[in-house]
Scaffold this motif. Structure first.
Motif, PDB file in Angstrom:
ATOM      1  N   GLY A 461       0.823  -1.198   0.000  1.00 40.92           N
ATOM      2  CA  GLY A 461       0.000   0.000   0.000  1.00 40.92           C
ATOM      3  C   GLY A 461       0.854   1.243   0.000  1.00 40.92           C
ATOM      4  N   ILE A 462       0.194   2.392  -0.102  1.00 40.40           N
ATOM      5  CA  ILE A 462       0.878   3.686  -0.146  1.00 40.40           C
ATOM      6  C   ILE A 462       0.898   4.297   1.261  1.00 40.40           C
ATOM      7  CG2 ILE A 462       0.789   6.023  -1.076  1.00 40.40           C
ATOM      8  CD1 ILE A 462      -0.586   4.866  -3.548  1.00 40.40           C
ATOM      9  N   VAL A 463       2.070   4.758   1.674  1.00 41.49           N
ATOM     10  CA  VAL A 463       2.205   5.412   2.967  1.00 41.49           C
ATOM     11  C   VAL A 463       1.948   6.907   2.850  1.00 41.49           C
ATOM     12  CG1 VAL A 463       3.824   5.971   4.827  1.00 41.49           C
ATOM     13  CG2 VAL A 463       3.804   3.681   3.831  1.00 41.49           C
ATOM     14  N   GLY A 464       2.459   7.526   1.791  1.00 44.19           N
ATOM     15  CA  GLY A 464       2.281   8.965   1.616  1.00 44.19           C
ATOM     16  C   GLY A 464       3.572   9.633   1.199  1.00 44.19           C
ATOM     17  N   ASP A 465       3.446  10.836   0.640  1.00 39.64           N
ATOM     18  CA  ASP A 465       4.609  11.565   0.131  1.00 39.64           C
ATOM     19  C   ASP A 465       5.366  12.264   1.260  1.00 39.64           C
ATOM     20  OD1 ASP A 465       3.716  10.734  -2.313  1.00 39.64           O
ATOM     21  OD2 ASP A 465       2.836  12.674  -2.897  1.00 39.64           O
ATOM     22  N   LEU A 466       6.667  12.471   1.006  1.00 37.31           N
ATOM     23  CA  LEU A 466       7.513  13.131   2.004  1.00 37.31           C
ATOM     24  C   LEU A 466       8.600  13.910   1.287  1.00 37.31           C
ATOM     25  CD1 LEU A 466       8.151  13.361   5.101  1.00 37.31           C
ATOM     26  CD2 LEU A 466       9.836  11.551   4.725  1.00 37.31           C
ATOM     27  N   ASN A 467       8.664  15.205   1.514  1.00 39.11           N
ATOM     28  CA  ASN A 467       9.745  16.025   0.994  1.00 39.11           C
ATOM     29  C   ASN A 467      10.991  15.741   1.834  1.00 39.11           C
ATOM     30  OD1 ASN A 467      11.625  18.217   0.562  1.00 39.11           O
ATOM     31  ND2 ASN A 467       9.943  19.365  -0.372  1.00 39.11           N
ATOM     32  N   VAL A 468      12.001  15.135   1.233  1.00 40.38           N
ATOM     33  CA  VAL A 468      13.157  14.663   2.015  1.00 40.38           C
ATOM     34  C   VAL A 468      14.007  15.811   2.542  1.00 40.38           C
ATOM     35  CG1 VAL A 468      13.237  12.456   0.805  1.00 40.38           C
ATOM     36  CG2 VAL A 468      14.556  14.386  -0.087  1.00 40.38           C
ATOM     37  N   TYR A 469      13.869  17.028   1.983  1.00 36.49           N
ATOM     38  CA  TYR A 469      14.664  18.163   2.463  1.00 36.49           C
ATOM     39  C   TYR A 469      13.894  19.024   3.460  1.00 36.49           C
ATOM     40  CZ  TYR A 469      17.608  16.756  -1.422  1.00 36.49           C
ATOM     41  OH  TYR A 469      18.392  16.028  -2.271  1.00 36.49           O
ATOM     42  N   LYS A 470      12.565  18.941   3.410  1.00 33.08           N
ATOM     43  CA  LYS A 470      11.722  19.648   4.373  1.00 33.08           C
ATOM     44  C   LYS A 470      10.647  18.698   4.890  1.00 33.08           C
ATOM     45  CE  LYS A 470      12.372  24.105   2.037  1.00 33.08           C
ATOM     46  NZ  LYS A 470      11.683  25.240   1.353  1.00 33.08           N
ATOM     47  N   PRO A 471      11.086  17.631   5.578  1.00 34.69           N
ATOM     48  CA  PRO A 471      10.113  16.616   5.993  1.00 34.69           C
ATOM     49  C   PRO A 471       9.162  17.132   7.072  1.00 34.69           C
ATOM     50  CG  PRO A 471      12.253  16.150   6.959  1.00 34.69           C
ATOM     51  CD  PRO A 471      12.460  17.292   6.012  1.00 34.69           C
ATOM     52  N   VAL A 472       7.894  16.788   6.909  1.00 33.48           N
ATOM     53  CA  VAL A 472       6.883  17.091   7.909  1.00 33.48           C
ATOM     54  C   VAL A 472       6.200  15.771   8.266  1.00 33.48           C
ATOM     55  CG1 VAL A 472       4.765  18.346   8.445  1.00 33.48           C
ATOM     56  CG2 VAL A 472       6.518  19.414   6.999  1.00 33.48           C
ATOM     57  N   TYR A 473       6.227  15.418   9.568  1.00 31.81           N
ATOM     58  CA  TYR A 473       5.699  14.132  10.009  1.00 31.81           C
ATOM     59  C   TYR A 473       4.407  14.323  10.798  1.00 31.81           C
ATOM     60  CZ  TYR A 473      10.499  12.709   8.907  1.00 31.81           C
ATOM     61  OH  TYR A 473      11.687  12.477   8.286  1.00 31.81           O
ATOM     62  N   GLY A 474       3.671  13.219  10.953  1.00 35.52           N
ATOM     63  CA  GLY A 474       2.480  13.231  11.791  1.00 35.52           C
ATOM     64  C   GLY A 474       1.245  13.793  11.118  1.00 35.52           C
ATOM     65  N   GLN A 475       1.251  13.922   9.781  1.00 38.85           N
ATOM     66  CA  GLN A 475       0.118  14.488   9.066  1.00 38.85           C
ATOM     67  C   GLN A 475      -0.777  13.427   8.441  1.00 38.85           C
ATOM     68  OE1 GLN A 475      -0.302  17.949   9.135  1.00 38.85           O
ATOM     69  NE2 GLN A 475       1.402  17.696  10.586  1.00 38.85           N
ATOM     70  N   ILE A 476      -0.361  12.148   8.508  1.00 39.44           N
ATOM     71  CA  ILE A 476      -1.115  11.075   7.853  1.00 39.44           C
ATOM     72  C   ILE A 476      -1.942  10.331   8.892  1.00 39.44           C
ATOM     73  CG2 ILE A 476      -0.940   8.978   6.465  1.00 39.44           C
ATOM     74  CD1 ILE A 476       1.731  10.005   5.437  1.00 39.44           C
ATOM     75  N   PRO A 477      -3.275  10.295   8.764  1.00 33.59           N
ATOM     76  CA  PRO A 477      -4.114   9.527   9.702  1.00 33.59           C
ATOM     77  C   PRO A 477      -3.831   8.036   9.597  1.00 33.59           C
ATOM     78  CG  PRO A 477      -5.416  11.075   8.388  1.00 33.59           C
ATOM     79  CD  PRO A 477      -4.059  11.007   7.755  1.00 33.59           C
ATOM     80  N   ALA A 478      -3.933   7.336  10.716  1.00 32.27           N
ATOM     81  CA  ALA A 478      -3.672   5.895  10.729  1.00 32.27           C
ATOM     82  C   ALA A 478      -4.606   5.138   9.788  1.00 32.27           C
ATOM     83  CB  ALA A 478      -3.794   5.360  12.144  1.00 32.27           C
ATOM     84  N   LYS A 479      -5.820   5.656   9.568  1.00 28.76           N
ATOM     85  CA  LYS A 479      -6.783   4.966   8.705  1.00 28.76           C
ATOM     86  C   LYS A 479      -6.364   4.974   7.240  1.00 28.76           C
ATOM     87  CE  LYS A 479      -9.676   9.087   8.020  1.00 28.76           C
ATOM     88  NZ  LYS A 479     -11.038   9.651   8.180  1.00 28.76           N
ATOM     89  N   ASN A 480      -5.403   5.843   6.883  1.00 30.20           N
ATOM     90  CA  ASN A 480      -4.958   5.928   5.492  1.00 30.20           C
ATOM     91  C   ASN A 480      -3.936   4.853   5.129  1.00 30.20           C
ATOM     92  OD1 ASN A 480      -6.559   8.168   5.507  1.00 30.20           O
ATOM     93  ND2 ASN A 480      -5.011   9.567   4.685  1.00 30.20           N
ATOM     94  N   TYR A 481      -3.378   4.181   6.136  1.00 33.21           N
ATOM     95  CA  TYR A 481      -2.382   3.147   5.846  1.00 33.21           C
ATOM     96  C   TYR A 481      -3.042   1.899   5.278  1.00 33.21           C
ATOM     97  CZ  TYR A 481       0.721   6.060   8.674  1.00 33.21           C
ATOM     98  OH  TYR A 481       1.458   7.110   9.164  1.00 33.21           O
TER      99      TYR A 481
END
Length: 615
Positions: A461-481
């Motif tokens: 499945g897809i986890v979600g996008d992440l900008n590797v130079y400006k990473p922002v975490y904790g924005q993906i709800p657990a239900k999206n996994y």
């Protein structure tokens, strides 16, 4: 009344002199015991423990077997001498005032040598002169035609190594671990992955085994280079052997606690003692609990292990040891150590992570049972039988990357469930025979194994996008996994690997020139039946010889040559569709050893023989 300083000093000197005189008289009235400890063949029994039971008096015999106990009060005592692999000896003695008693002791071998770990052959706590009995060899490391390095218990303790994959390889030249497998002890050496052994039995799995926690480990032996004779089927680069803790017969307990960086909290306990007053039933219990993070956020590896061991001394020549190990792991998704960049290696900071704080935990439950029967047939021949069952259960997922869109990493996940069942056994005899002036050290036995593995990584499945130079975490709800379908058992949804083997082997170590020259002649016949979901099924058998030559230049230096072959069945095929069996054979090589460590040597060469068997 006043007393001058000179009078005080004069009085004090008299008092000290009187005290020394009384002490000297008392000392001269005490007794001394001294003598020499030997084995039944007349050789010095070095490093034997000699004690007076019921007192604090004790000493270790030197390298010539000599010992001396001094300042003993007159009376009746019991003198005891003991060492692993030798039958303990006790003698009743009576000491008179001022007596110097010479008491020579002769010890005989017993079955403990087949199951206990021999660690104290060298006074250094970081060096061992002998391999463990689980390697089935009775010859000192310096005299073997093989490069074997030992990581001792003291080394593991002083370096604060927690598990097999953490820091063991730093002590072994040419060895490295695969970084991706935080859970598995995948170690590479001399061009290939080396096999995993535990207590002398091959426990190598497709991805495992689970890294052994050091709380239950006595020592680790790294066998380098051609080791096909000890391996059965496997790579010629060698293997590592984890020797677990066994009861010692001494009552003791130890507790440790470690607090470290990145949220590391760890505690372990080691209990050792007797379950029966007569000492015929012994136990060892090791417990460990750990919470541990890393330099990467949201990455963790929490563990618990329970390792009880019970030893039954059935009679003076026979013992039975039963060992159970449970290791539980809760960790972040496997593969989280990767750092992907659109520009190249070393572009991102060392603490970069693809993980999210709310990702599911991967859970692992690893259990094993080892049972060892040891029997001394007579003074020269010993039998050892050993069986083991290992059960590995993993429910979790692995984190990956599917590509980049500019600076944005496309993260994906994959189910990774595993069921592993390993059944292995070995039965062997060791014997010493002499024909004229030639000594023979005989080893013969049988190895058997049946390994079943089921792996499921078919769902993702897809986890979600992440900008590797400006990473922002904790924005993906657990239900999206991704939600994985586990309605079917892993035997039904997973791919199946199976390996069944039987091997017969025999070795004669011929000792000449007052044991300075050793000639080893050995052979093994191995029969295998492999099932691989991708390569196919293959059945094959092969005889592999081993020739060794070792010569001691002096007490601390030896040179050796060894020729060994490793048998690796291959399920691949030719362009015409014919299956081939290839075997990797190591070439001859010369090396020298000094004090049990490698001093110099030529690199090992590997050649592929032409096909000899078709299926």
């Amino acid at each position: 009344m006043k007393i001058s300083l000179s009078s005080k000093l004069h009085f004090t000197s008299r008092l000290v002199l009187a005290f020394l005189l009384i002490s000297t008289i008392a000392w001269s009235q005490n007794a001394t015991i001294k003598g020499r400890v030997t084995t039944t063949d007349g050789k010095a029994a070095e490093f034997v423990n000699v004690i007076l039971k019921g007192t604090s008096k004790g000493v270790v015999a030197d390298d010539e077997g000599k010992y001396e106990l001094t300042n003993i009060k007159p009376g009746n005592y019991t003198l005891q001498a003991s060492f692993v692999g030798l039958t303990p000896l006790t003698k009743k003695i009576t000491l008179a005032a001022g007596q110097v008693l010479e008491e020579n002791l002769e010890l005989t071998a017993n079955s403990q040598q087949l199951q206990e770990v021999l660690v104290t052959a060298n006074p250094s706590k970081y060096v061992s002169d002998y391999p463990s009995i689980s390697l089935r060899l009775k010859t000192p490391l310096l005299e073997l035609p093989q490069n074997i390095q030992v990581v001792t218990a003291q080394t593991l303790k002083d370096q604060q190594i927690f598990d097999m994959s953490e820091g063991v390889t730093r002590n072994v030249s040419g060895a490295a671990r695969s970084e991706h497998w935080e859970t598995y002890a995948r170690i590479s050496m001399r061009g290939s992955r080396i096999a995993a052994f535990r207590n002398g039995m091959n426990v190598t799995e497709v991805w495992g085994p689970l890294t052994e926690d050091m709380s239950m480990v006595e020592r680790i032996e790294i066998v380098k280079g051609p080791a096909g004779f000890m391996l059965a089927s496997g790579e010629p680069s060698g293997f590592y052997n984890v020797v677990t803790k066994k009861p010692t017969g001494m009552t003791k307990a130890e507790a440790t606690m470690t607090v470290g960086s990145f949220g590391t909290y760890r505690s372990s306990m080691d209990f050792d003692g007797k379950l029966s007053k007569d000492g015929k039933v012994l136990y060892r219990l090791n417990l460990m609990g750990q919470m541990k993070g890393t330099h990467r956020n949201y990455e963790f590896n929490n563990r618990v292990s329970i390792a009880p061991v019970i030893k039954f001394q059935i009679n003076p020549t026979t013992s039975l040891t039963a060992e159970y190990t449970l290791q539980g792991v809760g960790m972040s998704p496997i593969g989280s150590a990767y750092a992907f960049s659109p520009k190249g290696i070393s572009d991102l900071p060392h603490d970069f992570t693809m993980l999210e704080p709310n990702m599911r935990t991967t859970n692992i439950k690893d259990q094993s049972i080892f049972i060892t029967l040891s029997h001394s047939i007579n003074a020269n021949w010993k039998f050892t039988g050993q069986v083991a069952y290992l059960h590995y259960d993993q429910v979790g997922e692995s984190l990956w990357a599917s590509g980049f869109s500019g600076d944005t990493l496309k993260r994906t996940s994959s189910i990774w469930d595993i069921l592993g069942q390993t059944k292995v056994g070995q039965f062997f005899v060791n014997g010493d025979v002499q024909t004229g002036g030639i000594k023979h050290r005989i080893l013969a036995g049988i190895d058997m194994g049946n390994k079943d593995f089921y792996h499921d990584w078919s769902q993702g499945g897809i986890v979600g996008d992440l900008n590797v130079y400006k990473p922002v975490y904790g924005q993906i709800p657990a239900k999206n996994y991704a939600v994985y379908d586990r309605s079917l058992g892993i035997r039904e949804r997973g791919v199946h690997y199976n390996n069944v083997y039987t091997a017969l082997y025999a070795q004669d170590e011929i000792r000449l020139a007052n044991d300075k020259l050793r000639v080893t002649l050995a052979g093994r016949y191995t029969s295998t039946n492999d099932i691989d979901p991708y390569s196919g099924t293959v059945k094959s058998g092969k005889f592999t010889p081993r020739f060794g030559l070792s010569y001691s230049i002096n007490k601390s230096t030896s040179v050796y040559a060894v020729y060994d072959e490793s048998f690796i069945p291959q399920a691949g095929g030719t362009f015409e569709g014919k299956n081939l069996i290839l075997s990797l054979a190591t070439t001859k090589k010369w090396e020298s050893k000094k004090n049990g460590s490698m001093a110099a040597g030529m690199p090992q060469q590997v050649s592929i023989e032409s096909p000899k068997t078709t299926c």
